[in-house]
Structure formats: C-alpha cells, structure tokens
Enzyme design. Structure first.
Site, PDB file in Angstrom:
ATOM      1  CD  GLU A   1      -5.814   5.356   0.418  1.00  0.00           C
ATOM      2  OE1 GLU A   1      -4.909   6.206   0.584  1.00  0.00           O
ATOM      3  OE2 GLU A   1      -5.905   4.335   1.111  1.00  0.00           O
TER       4      GLU A   1
ATOM      5  CG  HIS B   1      -1.837   1.141   1.351  1.00  0.00           C
ATOM      6  ND1 HIS B   1      -3.154   1.082   0.961  1.00  0.00           N
ATOM      7  CD2 HIS B   1      -1.642   2.409   1.800  1.00  0.00           C
ATOM      8  CE1 HIS B   1      -3.732   2.269   1.171  1.00  0.00           C
ATOM      9  NE2 HIS B   1      -2.832   3.095   1.688  1.00  0.00           N
ATOM     10  CD  GLU B   2       1.498   3.587   3.671  1.00  0.00           C
ATOM     11  OE1 GLU B   2       1.663   4.663   3.069  1.00  0.00           O
ATOM     12  OE2 GLU B   2       0.447   3.333   4.314  1.00  0.00           O
TER      13      GLU B   2
ATOM     14  CG  HIS C   1       0.210   6.255  -0.567  1.00  0.00           C
ATOM     15  ND1 HIS C   1      -0.802   7.022  -1.098  1.00  0.00           N
ATOM     16  CD2 HIS C   1      -0.371   5.527   0.430  1.00  0.00           C
ATOM     17  CE1 HIS C   1      -1.944   6.761  -0.455  1.00  0.00           C
ATOM     18  NE2 HIS C   1      -1.709   5.853   0.476  1.00  0.00           N
TER      19      HIS C   1
HETATM   20 ZN    ZN Z   1      -3.162   5.193   1.842  1.00  0.00          ZN
END
Ligand code: ZN
Length: 501
Positions: A294, A264-265, A268
């Site tokens: 997101e 997830h990170e 980003h």
């Molecule tokens: Zn996030």
C-alpha cells in the site's frame, strides 16, 4: 547448489503455478466471465487452492527445509538462497499449524457470510448478520489459538498480512497518529471549503480510460507485461513477474474515481513488475507485506499523483482531452479540488487527511472484539460513537457505517485494515529517503520524468520481493524504523499551504 535446494525450488514452482492459475481464474471472474460461470468457477477455485495448500504443506517440503537448514549457515542473509529458505520455513511453519478441516470450515463460513452481507448491506440489516459475525469472531479467535505465542489474538492475523508487526507496535503508532490527526481534521473542517465542482461533470468513459492508460505508461507501467480492464472493484493481480494486471472503475460523473484509482493500482503493479526475475515462481516473488504494498499504491496516487508538480506536466493534456469541462479551470483550482479535505462516512472515498481515521477506528474495534472487550451486538454503537469523536459525523444508518467494508464479512475479523495506514505512513518515509538521495525528483516530476523516483523504489524495495520484512526494508532503505514523522510533516506542509493554516 545443493540438490535439496533445487528440489525445493521445483516443488515451490508447482505451488506457484497452482496459485497463479487460481489468480487468473479470479481475474477472469471479475472481468470477463459470464454470470452463468459462477458456480463452476467457485468449485474450480476451491480445487486449485486445496491442491496448492496440500502441495505446500507436504511433509517432503518440511524435510527439504530441514536438510537445508544445516547448509544455510554459509549463505549470506540477503542472498536469494538464504531468503528463500527463511521465508519458506516461516510460511511452512505457519501453514502446517492449521488443520485442513478448520480451513474448510472457515472457507464455507466465509462464502455464506459474504452472500448474506451482499444482501444485508443494501437492506441496512445488521441484525441478520449478527449471528454470522459472532461465528466469524469465534473462528478468528480459534485461528489465533493455533499461535499461542501471540500476545494478543489479533497478532496471529496481523502476521498474515504484515509479518513482523504486532497489535502493540501498530497500536502505539496509530495512537500517536490519532493524536495528531484529529485536531488537524478539526482545524481544516473550520476553514472555508474548497470548490471541487469541476471534478463532478460529465467525463466520457473512453476518454478517461485513454488518459489513465497514458498516465500509467508514463509512470513506468509496462503494458507488454500487463493490461488494464474494467471491474466493479479495482485491483492489481499477478500471474508472473511478466504478467501483472490492473483493473479500474470509472464514473462518468466523477473524474477522481477512475483517475486516482488507476494511479493507485499502477503503484501496486510497478511493485510487482519490479520484482527481480530471478525470484520468479518462488514464495519470494511478491510484494513483502500489505503495508509496503500500500505504500507504493499510495505513493504514486497521492505523493506523486495529487502533487502540484505532477499536474504541471499532466494538466495541459487533461484540459485538451476535456476542453468544455476543464478549459476554463486554472491549474491551481484543479490542484485544490483534487486535494479537498472533508470528513465523510465512507473510507474508500475519504481524502488523504481523514482517511487514516477510518482505518484506526476499524483496527481498534477489531482488536477490542478479538480481546473480548467488545461484543458484536455493541459494534454498531461503538462504530458510530467513534465516528462522532474522530470525524464529527454520525452515520445515518449501518449501510454507511459498520456494514460498508467487506473485510469483516468474508472470513476472519482482524488483520485486514492496518496495512492501509501503515502504507500511508511508509509512503512518506520512502519518498523522503528517495528525495534525499535524488533531490532532482520534484523537478523531474514537473517535466513528466519519473525514472529517478521509480528506480530508487525498484532498487530499494521492488527488486527484493519478499526477501525482507517491512521493518528490514525500511531500515535498509531509509536508515531507520517506521516513524510517523515524515508522514505528518508531509500532511502539515501540503494541507497547511492549501488551507492557509
Ligand atoms: Zn491498494
């Protein structure tokens, strides 16, 4: 270029230096700072943030923006110059409407509310927070009063994180989504549950960390321009296009936490590392909105990281790393385990299908609070009623209900949740567009190649930074406005197959 333009860029770079220095202090606060540093760190951050705000709202910036507005007619809309002027003017107009003493009042209220929440949540004590929350609501409405052109108070808050969206547009999209999701969750809840026990075994931290870093590297995260550390709450942050860092949280008793948190990170960070270096040290050198940001973390975490194709490549190495835990677990059983759907109380632990219902609930409640249709005193009951209606669960206490997220307890109420679901919806729309431009993407993922997908994202989203709003990006990249159709098609296809619907 016009001398005023160069002067503007020089001043904006100084603002960026101050905010980047503050971001570095925040990163340090959560990674390596000894406890004793907390008090001084709070003061140092407040000083840097105040200086950055003063420098940005300086009248000289307003004059430069005015000077350049005449020049800019000749600049193409998508040029760096026109975009810098457009986005900076927008931000300047917003920032200069807020009096400095109001900013100070909000930040001191935010600090005391956050400390109170940190004590009240474990103690399950909503009553003690109620006066603070009422004050937060009052401040949030006063903030909205600085933007009297807004149709609803929450619009002023949405504009800070998802510029261009409003309560009306988001609310309509979310209502459509809820109509589709509630019955889907209900049908899945009646299916025989998937066995996810293999994920809940002992997974030593060092091995998890190594594996996560290898996945991040193969996805394209550049460790020459980044690094990963451990924190209590995972996040991604940037100090420059060439220094974008991620953090992760590992649970030795639950594999998914660290693994999917890292992916997830990484999503980003791929976005921030992909911003064009030409935009460095300007307000354009960032992801454009909470929703688009997101969309990237969720795309890499879910559409890629929880796909069968991804694990055809990565499952062998994972089994080798954890032979006693996963040696006897077939790929298909692992794939099913990481995609188990189960209505649950906590948003951050929710699966892909139920997750958005948690967000929709928060968005609707904060909108009602700000519109004066719901009182703070009635919030826990409204929360529990909606959990029962949408997920079929009633929280046993407020700790697992209305007190679970920090978002309403660290300043304003409003604007901090919609981006999560906007991101999920956009992730499928972007992925579908990338795949129609490059039908080879799923086949590449199976062989551990992510370059076609990542390059499409870079060229269509990342490189532009904040030049375009979310809506402009979506139209340019996918040919149409935001729509739930690709997202619902993705969920129905994937979970229809998993649950035999
Ligand atoms: Zn996030």
């Amino acid at each position: 270029m016009h001398p005023a333009y160069n002067d503007l860029k020089r001043r904006l770079a100084e603002v960026d230096d101050l905010t980047s220095a503050a971001a570095l202090l925040q990163w340090d606060q959560q990674t390596h700072m000894p406890e004793g540093g907390a008090e001084a760190r709070g003061r140092q951050l407040a000083t840097l943030q105040r200086l950055a705000h003063q420098k940005f709202t300086d009248e000289a910036i307003g004059e430069l923006l005015d000077d350049l507005t005449g020049e800019s007619a000749a600049w193409p809309y998508d040029s760096d110059e026109a975009s810098l002027l457009r986005v900076t003017s927008r931000e300047y107009a917003r920032a200069t409407r807020i009096p400095a003493d109001f900013v100070a009042e909000v930040s001191s209220h935010a600090a005391t509310t956050f400390s109170a929440w940190a004590v009240a949540r474990p103690a399950n004590d909503f009553a003690s927070l109620r006066p603070k929350l009422e004050k937060s609501l009052e401040l949030s409405r006063r903030y909205a009063d600085f933007f009297p052109e807004s149709a609803e108070p929450i619009d002023a808050h949405i504009a800070n994180s998802d510029f261009g969206m409003t309560a009306a547009s988001v609310g309509e999209l979310f209502a459509q989504l809820r109509t589709e999701l509630v019955p889907l969750v209900r049908v899945i809840a009646e299916c025989p549950p998937i066995d996810d026990a293999p994920l809940y075994q002992h997974y030593p931290e060092d091995a998890q960390l190594r594996f996560g870093e290898e996945v991040a590297r193969q996805l394209g995260y550049d460790f020459q321009r980044g690094r990963q550390d451990k924190t209590h709450h995972p996040f991604a942050t940037k100090f420059s296009v060439n220094d974008v860092r991620i953090t992760t949280r590992l649970d030795e008793k639950w594999l998914s936490e660290g693994l999917f948190g890292t992916i997830h990170e990484t999503g980003h960070a791929l976005y921030e590392q992909g911003v064009d270096a030409r935009l460095e040290a300007t307000p354009l050198a960032l992801g454009t909105s909470a929703g688009v940001h997101e969309s990237q973390s969720r795309l890499w975490e879910n559409l890629v990281g929880r796909s069968r194709a991804f694990w055809k490549h990565f499952y062998g190495p994972l089994q080798e790393l954890f032979p006693t835990q996963l040696g006897e677990v077939p790929l298909e059983a692992f794939y099913r385990a990481i995609n188990k759907v189960q209505p649950s109380l906590i948003r951050t632990e929710a699966d892909e299908v139920t997750y958005n219902l948690h967000v929709l609930l928060r968005f609707d409640l904060e909108r009602a609070l700000l519109n004066g249709e719901l009182a703070v005193a009635d919030l826990p009951e409204a929360w529990n009623g909606r959990m029962e209606a949408d997920l079929g669960l009633t929280p046993p206490d407020d700790r697992n209900g209305v007190l679970q997220d920090v978002h309403w307890f660290d300043g304003f109420i409003g604007g901090a949740f919609q981006g999560y679901t906007l991101g999920n919806v956009m992730s499928a729309q972007f992925f579908a567009a990338a795949q129609s431009a490059h039908p080879e993407i799923p086949g590449q993922i199976e062989t551990g190649r992510f370059d076609s997908l990542r390059e499409w994202m870079r060229a269509n989203i990342y490189c532009h930074g904040r030049k375009f709003t979310a809506d402009e990006l979506l139209r340019r990249a996918t040919g149409g406005p935001l729509s739930i159709t690709p997202y619902m098609a993705y969920l129905r296809r994937k979970y229809g197959e998993l649950y035999g619907l």
